[in-house]
Structures are given as C-alpha cells and as structure tokens.
Design an enzyme around this catalytic site. Structure first.
Site, PDB file in Angstrom:
ATOM      1  N   ARG A 138       0.814  -1.220   0.000  1.00  0.00           N
ATOM      2  CA  ARG A 138       0.000   0.000   0.000  1.00  0.00           C
ATOM      3  C   ARG A 138       0.846   1.268   0.000  1.00  0.00           C
ATOM      4  O   ARG A 138       0.359   2.332   0.378  1.00  0.00           O
ATOM      5  CB  ARG A 138      -0.905  -0.001   1.227  1.00  0.00           C
ATOM      6  CG  ARG A 138      -1.828  -1.211   1.316  1.00  0.00           C
ATOM      7  CD  ARG A 138      -2.558  -1.268   2.636  1.00  0.00           C
ATOM      8  NE  ARG A 138      -3.474  -2.406   2.714  1.00  0.00           N
ATOM      9  CZ  ARG A 138      -4.216  -2.707   3.774  1.00  0.00           C
ATOM     10  NH1 ARG A 138      -4.133  -1.942   4.864  1.00  0.00           N
ATOM     11  NH2 ARG A 138      -5.014  -3.747   3.766  1.00  0.00           N
ATOM     12  N   CYS A 157      -0.445  15.115 -15.088  1.00  0.00           N
ATOM     13  CA  CYS A 157      -0.147  14.113 -16.118  1.00  0.00           C
ATOM     14  C   CYS A 157       0.436  12.864 -15.454  1.00  0.00           C
ATOM     15  O   CYS A 157      -0.125  11.796 -15.537  1.00  0.00           O
ATOM     16  CB  CYS A 157       0.816  14.686 -17.148  1.00  0.00           C
ATOM     17  SG  CYS A 157       0.139  16.075 -18.087  1.00  0.00           S
ATOM     18  N   GLN A 185       1.141  11.716 -22.119  1.00  0.00           N
ATOM     19  CA  GLN A 185       2.516  12.208 -22.231  1.00  0.00           C
ATOM     20  C   GLN A 185       2.865  12.642 -23.654  1.00  0.00           C
ATOM     21  O   GLN A 185       2.598  11.931 -24.625  1.00  0.00           O
ATOM     22  CB  GLN A 185       3.527  11.151 -21.787  1.00  0.00           C
ATOM     23  CG  GLN A 185       4.953  11.718 -21.762  1.00  0.00           C
ATOM     24  CD  GLN A 185       5.948  10.786 -21.154  1.00  0.00           C
ATOM     25  OE1 GLN A 185       6.261   9.754 -21.731  1.00  0.00           O
ATOM     26  NE2 GLN A 185       6.460  11.134 -19.978  1.00  0.00           N
ATOM     27  N   HIS A 224       1.690   9.997 -26.841  1.00  0.00           N
ATOM     28  CA  HIS A 224       1.440  10.641 -28.129  1.00  0.00           C
ATOM     29  C   HIS A 224       2.610  11.463 -28.649  1.00  0.00           C
ATOM     30  O   HIS A 224       3.420  11.989 -27.889  1.00  0.00           O
ATOM     31  CB  HIS A 224       0.187  11.522 -28.058  1.00  0.00           C
ATOM     32  CG  HIS A 224       0.202  12.501 -26.924  1.00  0.00           C
ATOM     33  ND1 HIS A 224      -0.413  12.244 -25.718  1.00  0.00           N
ATOM     34  CD2 HIS A 224       0.760  13.739 -26.803  1.00  0.00           C
ATOM     35  CE1 HIS A 224      -0.243  13.281 -24.909  1.00  0.00           C
ATOM     36  NE2 HIS A 224       0.466  14.199 -25.542  1.00  0.00           N
TER      37      HIS A 224
END
Length: 282
Positions: A138, A157, A185, A224
């Site tokens: 965790r 982002c 990104q 991208h």
C-alpha cells in the site's frame, strides 16, 4: 548502448507505425498560433527500466538530468505549487500572476491526511512505510484529486507512484522498485524528462532507506507524438546511440529532505545534438 535509447526508439516506432491519429477530432490542446494540436498516439504503453544496471537517460539527445530532478524535488520535497520555487521555466505557461499553478502537483503532496499512526502528507507517509513496513503493498501516492481539479491550472499528467520492495535471494539488502502511472505524455518533449525524474526519486529513496534500487516501470495511458513533432522524432530515432551516463548521488545524504541537485554527479554523458525550440502545445 543505452537501454533507455532502445526503449525510446522502439516506443516511437510503434507509435508512428501503429498509432491512431486524432486529426479531425475535437481536441483540447492548441499551438501558440491557435491551431489545433493533433497527435498520433498509442494506448497503454508500458516501459521497464532496470535501474540496477544503468541510469535511464537517453543519449540520442541530452536530457537535463539536474533540471529534471529540480522539478521532481519541487513537487516531492518542497511540495510547492509556485514556479518561484522552481529553477526552470517549464511551468511558466500554467502559472498565474503570483506564480501559482493552483491546487496541483506539490500542493497535493503537502496535504496532510489522517492515518491510524497519525497525520502524514503523502511523501512522509511513503518515507514512514519504507522504514517501518517496507513489504506493504500500500505504499503509494496519488495527486489526481477530483475535488480539487477545478482549482488546478493543469490536470496532473504523472499522477501516481506505487512503491514495492523485494528481497532478492541471498542479498542482505532490500530492493526498491516503483511504478509511475501517467494519464498522458508528450513523448518528444517530456518522456525521458519524466523517466529521469522518477528514476532519480527511486535512487534517492533507496539510498536514505539503505536499499538497493531495482526496476522502474513507466505506464502511459495516452502516449502521443504531436503532429509538428513527427519529423523531429523521425530524425531523432535514427541517431547514433551511446553508452548510458554514470549518475551517482552524494553517499553522505541519509535524509530525503537534504538532497539538492548539487548532490548529483553525472559522468561520461555523451549525446547527440540538442533539439532546440520544440513547439509546445498548450
């Protein structure tokens, strides 16, 4: 040659050859001249870097490792959302007249939360768990906080880190691994910048916890290449590749909050020429 170079080249080739174009879609980003900024993209890119073997800086062009680390420390150590606390200008487009980017990034890392052990912000909780409960499943951070999105000048982002500690057979030290989750990104402008940032974070956290550094896994939901970047990327991935640089930290630092960029040494970093004036979609 640098493993990071080969990962980068393979990723870019896959996006260019097999990606989906957003041309004609209603897209949010625009170029500074107001033209829609279209992309060619791949969904669900996963890259793995073995930090025990080399630091994952590409050599196709230079990544400013210390500047990238400065931005990471701005978020993780200073827990700041004001560009006046940052030594680069990468956030200038999203800052208001006071320098604030709203309730984003470092702001979220500094918010304290109640746990059964007491009040911690997200960074201090990670440090606490790595020290007291390293095998926990965790140990993670998340700065994509929906209730605050309307007060962020840019939605995060790179939004989540998950840390996982392993015990290799016969090794007296534990190994620290990490996964960075990123919703989106810009591959040319930001890919290796982010990789170097979070690789450095893992190195720093491993050092202050007397652990070895292991794997860094980078998950990108929307990877991208912008339309105006395509010719730049095509040229970049044909360049000569060199061995990865040697990157080390000042071994005397045992407290995460004491690290500065002066504690980083970069040696033998041979690269291709820098690409200047990369157009940035906003």
């Amino acid at each position: 040659m640098s493993a990071a170079d080969q990962i980068f080249v393979d990723m870019c080739k896959d996006i260019l050859e097999n990606g989906c174009s957003t041309e004609g879609e209603k897209v949010r980003p625009v170029w500074p001249d107001g033209t829609s900024a279209y992309t060619i993209k791949q969904f669900g890119v996963v890259n793995r870097y073995d930090l025990s073997k080399e630091f994952p800086a590409i050599t196709l062009r230079k990544t400013a490792i210390k500047s990238a680390t400065d931005e990471m420390l701005w978020i993780w150590q200073k827990k700041s959302n004001n560009i006046q606390d940052l030594n680069s200008h990468v956030w200038d487009e999203w800052a208001d007249e006071s320098g604030s980017i709203g309730k984003a990034y470092g702001y979220q890392m500094g918010v304290k939360h109640q746990y059964k052990e007491g009040m911690f912000d997200q960074v201090d909780r990670v440090l606490y768990d790595l020290k007291h409960n390293p095998f926990s499943r965790r140990i993670m951070t998340n700065i994509y906080v929906h209730q605050d999105l309307h007060e962020m000048h840019l939605y995060p982002c790179a939004y989540s880190m998950t840390f996982n500690v392993t015990q290799k057979k016969g090794d007296d030290k534990l190994t620290l691994n990490g996964i960075l989750n990123q919703r989106s990104q810009d591959i040319l402008a930001a890919n290796n910048w982010n990789v170097c940032q979070y690789a450095m974070l893992l190195h720093m956290l491993a050092q202050v916890n007397d652990m070895r550094v292991g794997e860094f896994v980078h998950v990108i939901a929307d990877a991208h290449i912008y339309d105006r970047h395509i010719p730049l990327v095509k040229e970049l991935i044909t360049r000569e590749q060199y061995p990865a640089p040697k990157v080390t930290l000042n071994p005397d630092i045992k407290d995460f909050y004491q690290f500065t960029t002066k504690d980083i040494t970069v040696e033998d970093y041979v690269t291709g020429p820098q690409i200047t004036d990369i157009p940035i979609a906003i």
